[in-house]
Design an enzyme around this catalytic site. Structure first.
Site, PDB file in Angstrom:
ATOM      1  N   SER A  16       0.826  -1.219   0.000  1.00 12.49           N
ATOM      2  CA  SER A  16       0.000   0.000   0.000  1.00 12.49           C
ATOM      3  C   SER A  16       0.853   1.258   0.000  1.00 12.49           C
ATOM      4  O   SER A  16       0.336   2.359  -0.165  1.00 12.49           O
ATOM      5  CB  SER A  16      -0.933   0.011   1.224  1.00 12.49           C
ATOM      6  OG  SER A  16      -0.179  -0.038   2.421  1.00 12.49           O
ATOM      7  N   ASP A  65      -3.731  -9.455   7.222  1.00  7.99           N
ATOM      8  CA  ASP A  65      -2.494  -9.490   8.003  1.00  7.99           C
ATOM      9  C   ASP A  65      -1.729 -10.760   7.618  1.00  7.99           C
ATOM     10  O   ASP A  65      -2.231 -11.869   7.806  1.00  7.99           O
ATOM     11  CB  ASP A  65      -2.863  -9.500   9.497  1.00  7.99           C
ATOM     12  CG  ASP A  65      -1.652  -9.580  10.404  1.00  7.99           C
ATOM     13  OD1 ASP A  65      -0.549  -9.935   9.945  1.00  7.99           O
ATOM     14  OD2 ASP A  65      -1.831  -9.297  11.611  1.00  7.99           O
ATOM     15  N   VAL A  66      -0.521 -10.600   7.084  1.00 11.49           N
ATOM     16  CA  VAL A  66       0.223 -11.759   6.570  1.00 11.49           C
ATOM     17  C   VAL A  66       0.579 -12.773   7.661  1.00 11.49           C
ATOM     18  O   VAL A  66       0.907 -13.922   7.352  1.00 11.49           O
ATOM     19  CB  VAL A  66       1.523 -11.335   5.836  1.00 11.49           C
ATOM     20  CG1 VAL A  66       1.234 -10.554   4.567  1.00 11.49           C
ATOM     21  CG2 VAL A  66       2.470 -10.562   6.758  1.00 11.49           C
ATOM     22  N   SER A 143      16.953  -7.118   4.920  1.00 17.00           N
ATOM     23  CA  SER A 143      17.475  -5.807   5.340  1.00 17.00           C
ATOM     24  C   SER A 143      18.952  -5.927   5.691  1.00 17.00           C
ATOM     25  O   SER A 143      19.407  -6.981   6.140  1.00 17.00           O
ATOM     26  CB  SER A 143      16.706  -5.324   6.572  1.00 17.00           C
ATOM     27  OG  SER A 143      17.354  -4.218   7.144  1.00 17.00           O
ATOM     28  N   TYR A 156      14.187  -7.159  14.855  1.00 20.05           N
ATOM     29  CA  TYR A 156      14.159  -6.967  13.396  1.00 20.05           C
ATOM     30  C   TYR A 156      15.349  -7.668  12.738  1.00 20.05           C
ATOM     31  O   TYR A 156      15.206  -8.315  11.694  1.00 20.05           O
ATOM     32  CB  TYR A 156      14.176  -5.454  13.132  1.00 20.05           C
ATOM     33  CG  TYR A 156      14.007  -5.019  11.699  1.00 20.05           C
ATOM     34  CD1 TYR A 156      12.764  -5.016  11.084  1.00 20.05           C
ATOM     35  CD2 TYR A 156      15.100  -4.557  10.971  1.00 20.05           C
ATOM     36  CE1 TYR A 156      12.611  -4.570   9.773  1.00 20.05           C
ATOM     37  CE2 TYR A 156      14.958  -4.110   9.667  1.00 20.05           C
ATOM     38  CZ  TYR A 156      13.714  -4.124   9.074  1.00 20.05           C
ATOM     39  OH  TYR A 156      13.571  -3.683   7.775  1.00 20.05           O
ATOM     40  N   ALA A 158      16.968 -10.261  13.899  1.00 16.90           N
ATOM     41  CA  ALA A 158      16.730 -11.713  13.984  1.00 16.90           C
ATOM     42  C   ALA A 158      15.731 -12.148  12.918  1.00 16.90           C
ATOM     43  O   ALA A 158      15.913 -13.175  12.245  1.00 16.90           O
ATOM     44  CB  ALA A 158      16.213 -12.072  15.372  1.00 16.90           C
ATOM     45  N   LYS A 160      15.002 -10.717  10.009  1.00 14.10           N
ATOM     46  CA  LYS A 160      15.529 -10.626   8.640  1.00 14.10           C
ATOM     47  C   LYS A 160      16.653 -11.636   8.415  1.00 14.10           C
ATOM     48  O   LYS A 160      16.776 -12.193   7.315  1.00 14.10           O
ATOM     49  CB  LYS A 160      16.013  -9.202   8.355  1.00 14.10           C
ATOM     50  CG  LYS A 160      14.899  -8.158   8.383  1.00 14.10           C
ATOM     51  CD  LYS A 160      13.828  -8.399   7.319  1.00 14.10           C
ATOM     52  CE  LYS A 160      12.903  -7.206   7.151  1.00 14.10           C
ATOM     53  NZ  LYS A 160      11.873  -7.415   6.121  1.00 14.10           N
ATOM     54  N   ILE A 189      16.298   3.289   3.016  1.00 13.89           N
ATOM     55  CA  ILE A 189      15.477   3.726   1.884  1.00 13.89           C
ATOM     56  C   ILE A 189      14.443   4.730   2.418  1.00 13.89           C
ATOM     57  O   ILE A 189      13.855   4.503   3.484  1.00 13.89           O
ATOM     58  CB  ILE A 189      14.749   2.509   1.238  1.00 13.89           C
ATOM     59  CG1 ILE A 189      15.734   1.363   0.904  1.00 13.89           C
ATOM     60  CG2 ILE A 189      13.944   2.938   0.017  1.00 13.89           C
ATOM     61  CD1 ILE A 189      16.800   1.675  -0.116  1.00 13.89           C
TER      62      ILE A 189
HETATM   63  P1  NAP Z   1       6.485   0.954   4.955  1.00  7.27           P
HETATM   64  O1  NAP Z   1       6.553   2.152   4.102  1.00  7.27           O
HETATM   65  O2  NAP Z   1       6.262   1.103   6.420  1.00  7.27           O
HETATM   66  O3  NAP Z   1       5.375  -0.035   4.340  1.00  7.27           O
HETATM   67  C1  NAP Z   1       5.123  -1.254   4.963  1.00  7.27           C
HETATM   68  C2  NAP Z   1       4.055  -2.001   4.206  1.00  7.27           C
HETATM   69  O4  NAP Z   1       3.887  -3.282   4.842  1.00  7.27           O
HETATM   70  C3  NAP Z   1       2.704  -1.310   4.239  1.00  7.27           C
HETATM   71  O5  NAP Z   1       2.058  -1.541   3.004  1.00  7.27           O
HETATM   72  C4  NAP Z   1       1.959  -2.047   5.365  1.00  7.27           C
HETATM   73  O6  NAP Z   1       0.547  -2.071   5.182  1.00  7.27           O
HETATM   74  C5  NAP Z   1       2.512  -3.442   5.159  1.00  7.27           C
HETATM   75  N1  NAP Z   1       2.391  -4.290   6.345  1.00  7.27           N
HETATM   76  C6  NAP Z   1       2.954  -4.122   7.567  1.00  7.27           C
HETATM   77  N2  NAP Z   1       2.592  -5.122   8.383  1.00  7.27           N
HETATM   78  C7  NAP Z   1       1.772  -5.943   7.653  1.00  7.27           C
HETATM   79  C8  NAP Z   1       1.058  -7.131   7.929  1.00  7.27           C
HETATM   80  N3  NAP Z   1       1.104  -7.697   9.133  1.00  7.27           N
HETATM   81  N4  NAP Z   1       0.331  -7.697   6.937  1.00  7.27           N
HETATM   82  C9  NAP Z   1       0.253  -7.127   5.706  1.00  7.27           C
HETATM   83  N5  NAP Z   1       0.906  -6.000   5.395  1.00  7.27           N
HETATM   84  C10 NAP Z   1       1.647  -5.417   6.362  1.00  7.27           C
HETATM   85  O7  NAP Z   1       7.823   0.080   4.843  1.00  7.27           O
HETATM   86  P2  NAP Z   1       8.935  -0.015   3.691  1.00  7.27           P
HETATM   87  O8  NAP Z   1      10.050   0.850   4.093  1.00  7.27           O
HETATM   88  O9  NAP Z   1       8.321   0.124   2.378  1.00  7.27           O
HETATM   89  O10 NAP Z   1       9.422  -1.513   3.931  1.00  7.27           O
HETATM   90  C11 NAP Z   1       9.045  -2.588   3.090  1.00  7.27           C
HETATM   91  C12 NAP Z   1       9.942  -3.786   3.393  1.00  7.27           C
HETATM   92  O11 NAP Z   1      11.311  -3.404   3.183  1.00  7.27           O
HETATM   93  C13 NAP Z   1       9.859  -4.271   4.838  1.00  7.27           C
HETATM   94  O12 NAP Z   1       9.953  -5.673   4.874  1.00  7.27           O
HETATM   95  C14 NAP Z   1      11.075  -3.651   5.484  1.00  7.27           C
HETATM   96  O13 NAP Z   1      11.504  -4.395   6.589  1.00  7.27           O
HETATM   97  C15 NAP Z   1      12.052  -3.693   4.346  1.00  7.27           C
HETATM   98  N6  NAP Z   1      13.159  -2.747   4.474  1.00  7.27           N
HETATM   99  C16 NAP Z   1      12.934  -1.399   4.450  1.00  7.27           C
HETATM  100  C17 NAP Z   1      14.010  -0.548   4.571  1.00  7.27           C
HETATM  101  C18 NAP Z   1      13.865   0.945   4.548  1.00  7.27           C
HETATM  102  O14 NAP Z   1      14.879   1.647   4.765  1.00  7.27           O
HETATM  103  N7  NAP Z   1      12.710   1.504   4.296  1.00  7.27           N
HETATM  104  C19 NAP Z   1      15.306  -1.057   4.731  1.00  7.27           C
HETATM  105  C20 NAP Z   1      15.486  -2.428   4.738  1.00  7.27           C
HETATM  106  C21 NAP Z   1      14.393  -3.266   4.601  1.00  7.27           C
HETATM  107  P3  NAP Z   1      -0.442  -0.908   5.758  1.00  7.27           P
HETATM  108  O15 NAP Z   1       0.334   0.367   5.794  1.00  7.27           O
HETATM  109  O16 NAP Z   1      -1.575  -0.922   4.778  1.00  7.27           O
HETATM  110  O17 NAP Z   1      -0.874  -1.331   7.128  1.00  7.27           O
END
Ligand code: NAP
Length: 245
Positions: A16, A65-66, A143, A156, A158, A160, A189
């Site tokens: 989303s 919710d996954v 991550s 987190y 653990a 990943k 990011i």
């Molecule tokens: P984000 O902007 O916070 O978006 C997270 C997304 O995951 C949202 O669409 C949220 O849905 C959804 N979500 C969270 N919990 C969920 C659940 N239980 N069931 C279904 N959907 C769920 O995060 P992002 O930065 O894009 O991160 C995406 C992925 O990249 C994550 O796995 C994160 O750990 C990884 N990551 C991010 C970064 C970074 O710097 N941003 C770095 C390393 C890894 P709703 O908002 O609709 O609730």
């Protein structure tokens, strides 16, 4: 648009907003129809769905919710009776940072469950169909924290690191059936997840001198689900500006 992908489906969790949304739009550009999972942000998901549809691709919204097995099964099983996604991107995730001494059980279990139970529940469900079809790609978004370990993120890191292990084990298990499993490991990011971090303190530690963009992660996923990546499995591809080498 890549005509090789036309008519194929990609299921992306947590799409989303942020990295998941960028992956959905990029794979739609590549010709995939999208099954778009998210948890609660209906408005964000609708905006992404519109962008996908404007590119002439179909988009099915799947709010659940996954980490909830019942919700996963009741949402996906009826769809899977008709069609099988070629690509699954396990992207849903969240952080709940605190030092270990202060971390409660809910913060520990919650972060592990969304990452690891989410991966298990959804991948297992799709796997039966992928094995039968002898094709598919699974991409797990991990991550840098899962590779290097980061203070304040024992849960987190653990989760990943666990997902990296699962990626390699599953890749070994199903390579013979032509299903390729890889992890993409973003560094810092710009998304909602990182908006509360002290950017000015972190940026000097990143060799490329900036946070990455969600699209820069999405393009690597686009490559890994394409025919160009047909000999890559069990790998962790970092997209981190050099912050961890
Ligand atoms: P984000 O902007 O916070 O978006 C997270 C997304 O995951 C949202 O669409 C949220 O849905 C959804 N979500 C969270 N919990 C969920 C659940 N239980 N069931 C279904 N959907 C769920 O995060 P992002 O930065 O894009 O991160 C995406 C992925 O990249 C994550 O796995 C994160 O750990 C990884 N990551 C991010 C970064 C970074 O710097 N941003 C770095 C390393 C890894 P709703 O908002 O609709 O609730």
């Amino acid at each position: 648009m890549d005509s090789m992908n036309k008519g194929k489906i990609a299921l992306i969790t947590g799409a989303s907003k942020g990295i998941g949304a960028a992956i959905a739009v990029t794979l739609a550009r590549d010709g995939f129809d999208i099954w778009l999972n998210y948890r609660s942000d209906h408005e964000g998901a609708s905006v992404v769905a519109r962008e996908v549809e404007e590119m002439g691709r179909k988009c099915i919204l799947l709010p659940f919710d996954v980490s909830d097995g019942e919700a996963v099964r009741s949402s996906l099983m009826p769809l899977l009776e008709e069609e099988t996604p070629y690509a699954l991107v396990n992207n849903a995730g969240y952080r709940k940072d605190t030092i270990m001494a202060m971390m409660n059980e809910e913060e520990w279990k919650g972060v592990l469950s969304v990452t690891l139970d989410g991966f298990f529940l959804i991948s297992k469900l799709l796997l039966m169909n992928m094995l039968r079809k002898r094709e598919g790609r699974i991409i797990n978004i991990v991550s840098t924290s899962g590779q290097s370990g980061l203070a304040g993120q024992v849960n987190y890191s653990a989760a990943k690191a666990g997902l990296i292990g699962a990626t390699k084990a599953l890749a070994a298990e199903i390579a013979k059936r032509n299903i390729l499993v890889n992890a993409v490991s973003p560094g810092f990011i710009d998304t909602e997840m990182t908006k509360d971090l002290p950017k000015e303190m972190i940026t000097p530690s990143i060799p490329l001198g900036r946070f990455g963009k969600a699209m820069e992660v999405a393009e690597v996923v686009s490559f890994l689900v394409s025919d160009k990546a047909s000999y890559i499995t069990g790998q962790v591809i970092a997209v981190n500006g050099g912050v961890y080498m």
